[in-house]
Design a protein around this motif. Structure first.
Motif, PDB file in Angstrom:
ATOM      1  N   LEU A  97       0.846  -1.189   0.000  1.00  0.00           N
ATOM      2  CA  LEU A  97       0.000   0.000   0.000  1.00  0.00           C
ATOM      3  C   LEU A  97       0.882   1.240   0.000  1.00  0.00           C
ATOM      4  CD1 LEU A  97      -2.418  -1.146   2.867  1.00  0.00           C
ATOM      5  CD2 LEU A  97      -2.844  -1.342   0.420  1.00  0.00           C
ATOM      6  N   SER A  98       0.290   2.359  -0.303  1.00  0.00           N
ATOM      7  CA  SER A  98       1.013   3.619  -0.217  1.00  0.00           C
ATOM      8  C   SER A  98       1.120   4.028   1.252  1.00  0.00           C
ATOM      9  CB  SER A  98       0.287   4.701  -1.012  1.00  0.00           C
ATOM     10  OG  SER A  98      -0.968   4.996  -0.395  1.00  0.00           O
ATOM     11  N   GLY A  99       1.955   5.011   1.506  1.00  0.00           N
ATOM     12  CA  GLY A  99       2.106   5.498   2.877  1.00  0.00           C
ATOM     13  C   GLY A  99       0.793   5.999   3.446  1.00  0.00           C
ATOM     14  N   VAL A 100       0.017   6.713   2.637  1.00  0.00           N
ATOM     15  CA  VAL A 100      -1.272   7.236   3.095  1.00  0.00           C
ATOM     16  C   VAL A 100      -2.221   6.099   3.432  1.00  0.00           C
ATOM     17  CG1 VAL A 100      -3.319   8.521   2.378  1.00  0.00           C
ATOM     18  CG2 VAL A 100      -1.048   9.407   1.826  1.00  0.00           C
ATOM     19  N   GLU A 101      -2.244   5.050   2.600  1.00  0.00           N
ATOM     20  CA  GLU A 101      -3.131   3.916   2.835  1.00  0.00           C
ATOM     21  C   GLU A 101      -2.750   3.154   4.104  1.00  0.00           C
ATOM     22  OE1 GLU A 101      -4.451   2.692  -1.725  1.00  0.00           O
ATOM     23  OE2 GLU A 101      -2.480   2.109  -0.963  1.00  0.00           O
ATOM     24  N   ILE A 102      -1.453   3.042   4.369  1.00  0.00           N
ATOM     25  CA  ILE A 102      -1.021   2.353   5.592  1.00  0.00           C
ATOM     26  C   ILE A 102      -1.401   3.175   6.822  1.00  0.00           C
ATOM     27  CG2 ILE A 102       1.014   1.675   6.929  1.00  0.00           C
ATOM     28  CD1 ILE A 102       2.247   0.647   4.383  1.00  0.00           C
ATOM     29  N   ASP A 157       7.693   6.947   4.671  1.00  0.00           N
ATOM     30  CA  ASP A 157       6.575   7.526   5.421  1.00  0.00           C
ATOM     31  C   ASP A 157       6.480   6.930   6.825  1.00  0.00           C
ATOM     32  OD1 ASP A 157       5.828   9.210   3.380  1.00  0.00           O
ATOM     33  OD2 ASP A 157       4.360   7.825   2.525  1.00  0.00           O
ATOM     34  N   LEU A 158       6.793   5.632   6.944  1.00  0.00           N
ATOM     35  CA  LEU A 158       6.772   4.994   8.260  1.00  0.00           C
ATOM     36  C   LEU A 158       7.810   5.624   9.188  1.00  0.00           C
ATOM     37  CD1 LEU A 158       6.350   1.157   7.593  1.00  0.00           C
ATOM     38  CD2 LEU A 158       4.615   2.815   8.256  1.00  0.00           C
TER      39      LEU A 158
END
Length: 536
Positions: A97-102, A157-158
């Protein structure tokens, strides 16, 4: 009778009959990650303890890597069970998933509401508000399984989540779980900030040979066995040789073996049932050969091909000898069949001969590792010139790779197949950084060549590399085990060498020159570790 016929036709043993025959309450060898069947091997116990320690001490980012089928998901489920209501937990099994989705998935699992189409900043703000308003006595734990499939942008992103902290502790405990290439990914320069935030890194290894009986007995016991079903010693030995200690493969072989014994009306699982199970499971590399071998016309074709290979090998060997080169001319052999050697014992000529005897007897499921990057000349050289040979200075250079994930994956496969191989990062100046994959310590080229021939390492070559980095000594391998764990957790490979009775040392690498070893030693900056350049 073929097991496949029994499984696919009308005679397929139904689940109820299978359970009733053996007196089981449930299937003992399913491949689903059920924590109830967990066998606490040494590697599983160590990994679980380290991860729980990191979580309870609010360490932040934790990393677990392991090969396919070693039980990573089972460990994840076990940790979630042990945490219970003592922690707020999030388990993500679809990390592509993308960073936003995670971020959205984390908030959703924590029960935090957010607006549809919220930006990354909005999601981060909502997560921060959650921490400010929640009971901080409970850790918030996010476990991301199969994290090796995550895009680099999502991993970056994490990293931003590590900024959620107080003066004394991290507010979010993030456990990244994945295959060995995950470690290589986060070691890339663009993710160095994430790599530096990994507080604890641990590796889930394969089961040892002596642990296989306990593993099988544990699963049988949980399924309801009270002694009515048993695997013989010979059958267990056969299972280990075929699986190389991979839990998922062990489960599959045992399940098929139970079916074979069921069809034979037998509660004792003899070796013949395991052999029958292996013949039905098969190997993708041998299926086509089996089909051809069954047709008389193709016997001549196969014989011709074998003779052609032998002749080519002969002429190649003659050319190698005339040109005084050292690449091995080896018979075709499955590396998965070679015996394992203790890390502290050099693979001698006699041991290699013994291994070759076992090749003919072993049944291998894992295919031989494919060397897509054969050893190049530039990957072998280091600064300086070699002098006369030093006793114990020869090693077998299996391959050299530009990328860390390549050597990590390859070394893991070779170790699982019984070859005590190791790797080291070497700086070759203008030729750049290479990762050298090597095996053994030999007193002569003849001994090294014997391992190459017996193990089927056709693209390997012999390297005179007498220097290594000593990072610790002790009276037993166990005494220096903590240093080895720390090194491996920080991305270094190491091995134990017995110097004399009661004296063992922990080494890193195999180097052609002392200067090369000294350059690599400068990078080892771990607390309590004082690198020293030694002769291997």
């Amino acid at each position: 009778m073929s097991l496949n016929k029994s499984l696919d036709g009308d005679e397929r043993p139904r689940k109820g009959l299978y359970l009733d025959f053996y007196g089981f309450s449930e299937m003992p060898f399913t491949i689903t990650p059920d924590p109830g069947f967990l066998f606490l091997s040494r590697t599983h116990q160590s990994v679980i303890e380290k991860l729980l320690y990191g979580i309870n001490n609010r360490s932040g980012f934790l990393l677990l890597t392991g090969e396919v089928g070693t039980g990573k998901t089972t460990v994840c489920r076990t940790i979630l069970d042990r945490l219970g209501d003592k922690a707020e937990t999030v388990y993500i099994i679809n990390p592509s998933l993308s960073g936003v989705e995670i971020l959205a998935a984390i908030l959703d699992d924590l029960g935090v509401e957010f607006s549809l189409g919220a930006s990354k900043k909005d999601l981060m703000d909502r997560l921060n508000e959650f921490f400010l308003g929640s009971d901080r006595s409970k850790p918030v734990v996010v476990i991301i399984d199969d994290a090796q499939t995550m895009p680099i942008e999502a991993l970056e992103d994490l990293r931003l989540l590590s900024n959620l902290e107080t003066d004394k502790e991290k507010l979010l405990q993030m456990v990244l779980v994945g295959q060995p290439e995950l470690l290589a990914t986060i070691s890339k320069p663009e993710l160095r900030q994430l790599h530096q935030r990994i507080a604890i890194s641990c590796t889930l290894d394969y089961l040892k040979e002596e642990e296989i009986p306990g593993y099988i007995e544990r699963r049988l016991f949980v399924a309801g066995n009270k002694g009515q079903v048993r695997f013989t010693r010979a059958s267990v030995d056969r299972i280990f040789k075929a699986s190389s200690g991979t839990p998922r493969l062990i489960n599959r072989i045992c399940d098929y073996s139970l079916i074979a014994a069921y069809l034979g009306n037998d509660h004792t699982i003899h070796e013949r049932y395991v052999i029958q199970a292996l013949s039905e499971i098969g190997s993708p590399d041998t299926d086509a050969t089996k089909v051809l071998a069954g047709k008389p016309y193709y016997h001549a074709v196969l014989a011709f091909l074998v003779m052609t290979l032998v002749i080519l090998a002969f002429f190649l060997g003659s050319w190698v000898s005339q040109n005084k080169e050292e690449p091995a001319v080896a018979p075709v052999a499955k590396i998965g069949s070679v015996s394992q050697h203790p890390p502290e014992v050099a693979v001698t000529k006699s041991a290699a001969v013994k291994a070759s005897d076992e090749v003919a007897r072993a049944t291998a499921i894992l295919p031989a590792p494919e060397l897509k990057n054969p050893v190049s000349g530039s990957a072998v050289k280091e600064m300086g010139t070699k002098t006369e040979s030093i006793l114990g200075s020869f090693t077998v250079l299996i391959a050299s790779h530009r990328l860390a994930d390549k050597v990590l994956h390859e070394a893991s496969r070779y170790r699982a197949s019984g070859v005590d191989s190791h790797w080291v990062k070497v700086d070759l100046g203008e030729d750049g950084i290479w990762y050298r994959h090597f095996a053994g310590r030999f007193n002569s080229r003849a001994e090294a060549r014997q391992l190459i021939m017996d193990s089927g390492l056709a693209t390997a070559r012999i390297l005179e590399a007498p220097w290594a980095i000593s990072v610790g000594e002790g009276t037993s391998p166990e005494e220096i085990g903590s240093i080895a764990d720390m090194l491996k957790s920080n991305g270094y490979d190491c091995y134990v060498q017995k110097i004399k009775k009661g004296v063992y040392r922990l080494l890193v690498g195999a180097f052609v020159t002392k200067e090369g070893a000294e350059k690599a030693a400068l990078e080892i900056t771990l607390p309590g570790v004082v690198p020293e350049i030694v002769l291997r």
